[in-house]
Design a protein around this motif. Structure first.
Motif, PDB file in Angstrom:
ATOM      1  N   PRO A  73      -3.117 -11.905 -15.529  1.00 17.15           N
ATOM      2  CA  PRO A  73      -1.992 -11.979 -16.466  1.00 17.15           C
ATOM      3  C   PRO A  73      -2.412 -12.390 -17.884  1.00 17.15           C
ATOM      4  N   ASN A  74      -3.513 -13.100 -18.008  1.00 16.02           N
ATOM      5  CA  ASN A  74      -4.013 -13.515 -19.327  1.00 16.02           C
ATOM      6  C   ASN A  74      -5.154 -12.610 -19.783  1.00 16.02           C
ATOM      7  N   ASP A  75      -5.197 -11.376 -19.276  1.00 22.95           N
ATOM      8  CA  ASP A  75      -6.213 -10.375 -19.593  1.00 22.95           C
ATOM      9  C   ASP A  75      -7.615 -10.805 -19.168  1.00 22.95           C
ATOM     10  N   GLU A  76      -7.697 -11.696 -18.169  1.00 23.15           N
ATOM     11  CA  GLU A  76      -9.011 -12.109 -17.668  1.00 23.15           C
ATOM     12  C   GLU A  76      -9.510 -11.102 -16.641  1.00 23.15           C
ATOM     13  N   ASN A  77     -10.821 -10.930 -16.573  1.00 21.03           N
ATOM     14  CA  ASN A  77     -11.431 -10.001 -15.630  1.00 21.03           C
ATOM     15  C   ASN A  77     -11.303 -10.554 -14.216  1.00 21.03           C
ATOM     16  N   MET A  78     -10.672  -9.774 -13.335  1.00 16.55           N
ATOM     17  CA  MET A  78     -10.478 -10.205 -11.949  1.00 16.55           C
ATOM     18  C   MET A  78     -11.345  -9.410 -10.978  1.00 16.55           C
ATOM     19  N   GLY A  79     -12.106  -8.452 -11.467  1.00 17.10           N
ATOM     20  CA  GLY A  79     -12.962  -7.646 -10.604  1.00 17.10           C
ATOM     21  C   GLY A  79     -12.568  -6.189 -10.661  1.00 17.10           C
ATOM     22  N   ARG A  80     -12.856  -5.476  -9.553  1.00 17.95           N
ATOM     23  CA  ARG A  80     -12.510  -4.054  -9.493  1.00 17.95           C
ATOM     24  C   ARG A  80     -12.086  -3.703  -8.085  1.00 17.95           C
ATOM     25  N   ILE A  81     -11.243  -2.691  -7.961  1.00 20.95           N
ATOM     26  CA  ILE A  81     -10.751  -2.253  -6.647  1.00 20.95           C
ATOM     27  C   ILE A  81     -11.859  -1.458  -5.966  1.00 20.95           C
ATOM     28  N   VAL A  82     -12.220  -1.876  -4.745  1.00 23.23           N
ATOM     29  CA  VAL A  82     -13.275  -1.187  -4.008  1.00 23.23           C
ATOM     30  C   VAL A  82     -12.767  -0.517  -2.734  1.00 23.23           C
ATOM     31  N   ASP A  83     -11.535  -0.838  -2.314  1.00 20.95           N
ATOM     32  CA  ASP A  83     -10.985  -0.208  -1.122  1.00 20.95           C
ATOM     33  C   ASP A  83      -9.481  -0.404  -1.117  1.00 20.95           C
ATOM     34  N   VAL A  84      -8.797   0.410  -0.325  1.00 24.91           N
ATOM     35  CA  VAL A  84      -7.354   0.314  -0.139  1.00 24.91           C
ATOM     36  C   VAL A  84      -7.105   0.200   1.350  1.00 24.91           C
ATOM     37  N   ILE A  85      -6.229  -0.710   1.739  1.00 21.29           N
ATOM     38  CA  ILE A  85      -5.932  -0.933   3.158  1.00 21.29           C
ATOM     39  C   ILE A  85      -4.563  -0.363   3.481  1.00 21.29           C
ATOM     40  N   VAL A  86      -4.523   0.480   4.525  1.00 16.46           N
ATOM     41  CA  VAL A  86      -3.267   1.064   4.984  1.00 16.46           C
ATOM     42  C   VAL A  86      -3.017   0.606   6.419  1.00 16.46           C
ATOM     43  N   ASP A  87      -1.733   0.565   6.802  1.00 17.94           N
ATOM     44  CA  ASP A  87      -1.421   0.205   8.182  1.00 17.94           C
ATOM     45  C   ASP A  87      -1.457   1.469   9.040  1.00 17.94           C
ATOM     46  N   ARG A  88      -1.127   1.335  10.299  1.00 18.44           N
ATOM     47  CA  ARG A  88      -1.220   2.473  11.224  1.00 18.44           C
ATOM     48  C   ARG A  88      -0.272   3.612  10.871  1.00 18.44           C
ATOM     49  N   ALA A  89       0.797   3.305  10.140  1.00 22.15           N
ATOM     50  CA  ALA A  89       1.741   4.339   9.728  1.00 22.15           C
ATOM     51  C   ALA A  89       1.283   5.029   8.444  1.00 22.15           C
ATOM     52  N   GLY A  90       0.165   4.573   7.880  1.00 19.43           N
ATOM     53  CA  GLY A  90      -0.347   5.175   6.656  1.00 19.43           C
ATOM     54  C   GLY A  90       0.238   4.584   5.391  1.00 19.43           C
ATOM     55  N   VAL A  91       0.971   3.487   5.514  1.00 25.76           N
ATOM     56  CA  VAL A  91       1.571   2.840   4.352  1.00 25.76           C
ATOM     57  C   VAL A  91       0.534   1.938   3.693  1.00 25.76           C
ATOM     58  N   VAL A  92       0.378   2.069   2.374  1.00 24.69           N
ATOM     59  CA  VAL A  92      -0.575   1.227   1.649  1.00 24.69           C
ATOM     60  C   VAL A  92      -0.060  -0.202   1.666  1.00 24.69           C
ATOM     61  N   ARG A  93      -0.887  -1.124   2.142  1.00 23.65           N
ATOM     62  CA  ARG A  93      -0.482  -2.520   2.259  1.00 23.65           C
ATOM     63  C   ARG A  93      -1.195  -3.443   1.284  1.00 23.65           C
ATOM     64  N   ALA A  94      -2.467  -3.148   0.973  1.00 23.79           N
ATOM     65  CA  ALA A  94      -3.233  -4.082   0.159  1.00 23.79           C
ATOM     66  C   ALA A  94      -4.412  -3.368  -0.492  1.00 23.79           C
TER      67      ALA A  94
END
Length: 166
Positions: A73-94
């Motif tokens: 929120p303060n424009d600080e570097n938090m890293g980078r997205i390396v993967d996406v987690i979906v549940d068994r129904a294919g819904v993106v969760r995290a």
């Protein structure tokens, strides 16, 4: 050529292809009209698959997120997205974020709730995604390890397990 005109041309092309496919299925060509019809399919034979649907997404409307920088929120570097987690129904969760460290040394992966991410400007690869959590909240999150229970840092900063039925 404007984006709206391109979209109209693509849609017209898709409609023409769909119309041609329908016409091909509805009436035989003139040279085959006098030939006897093909015998009915044997019991248990598979029907031909219907043609796939077509969706056109404008280039400025959607982009991949893997490898994208994440800012706090303060424009600080938090890293980078390396993967996406979906549940068994294919819904993106995290999303799995590679957080901390320098040039990959000392970094660790954490999991944040998909709803804690904001994708306001992602038109260019250089645009970052905003995470509504502070660096302190992210530092407190347990590390993500494959084949272990997933602990998701929620949008309100709460920790909760992401459990699936076995």
């Amino acid at each position: 050529m404007g984006a709206a005109r391109k979209l109209v041309l693509v849609m017209l092309g898709a409609m023409a292809l769909a119309g041609a496919a329908r016409a091909e299925n509805e009436a035989p060509p003139a040279d085959q009209a006098s030939q006897p019809a093909a015998p009915p399919a044997a019991p248990g034979a598979k029907e031909p698959a219907p043609p796939p649907s077509v969706t056109v997404i404008e280039a400025r409307e959607a982009h991949g997120v893997l490898g994208r920088d994440v800012r706090g929120p303060n424009d600080e570097n938090m890293g980078r997205i390396v993967d996406v987690i979906v549940d068994r129904a294919g819904v993106v969760r995290a999303a799995v974020i590679d957080f901390g460290g320098f040039l990959g040394v000392g970094s660790r992966k954490i999991v944040v709730d998909w709803n804690a991410l904001h994708f306001g400007r992602v038109a260019n690869k250089g645009d970052s995604i905003t995470l509504e959590l502070t660096k302190e909240q992210v530092n407190a999150a347990p590390e993500y390890k494959e084949d272990a229970p997933i602990v998701v840092l929620g949008a309100a900063g709460s920790l909760k397990p992401l459990l699936f039925d076995h």
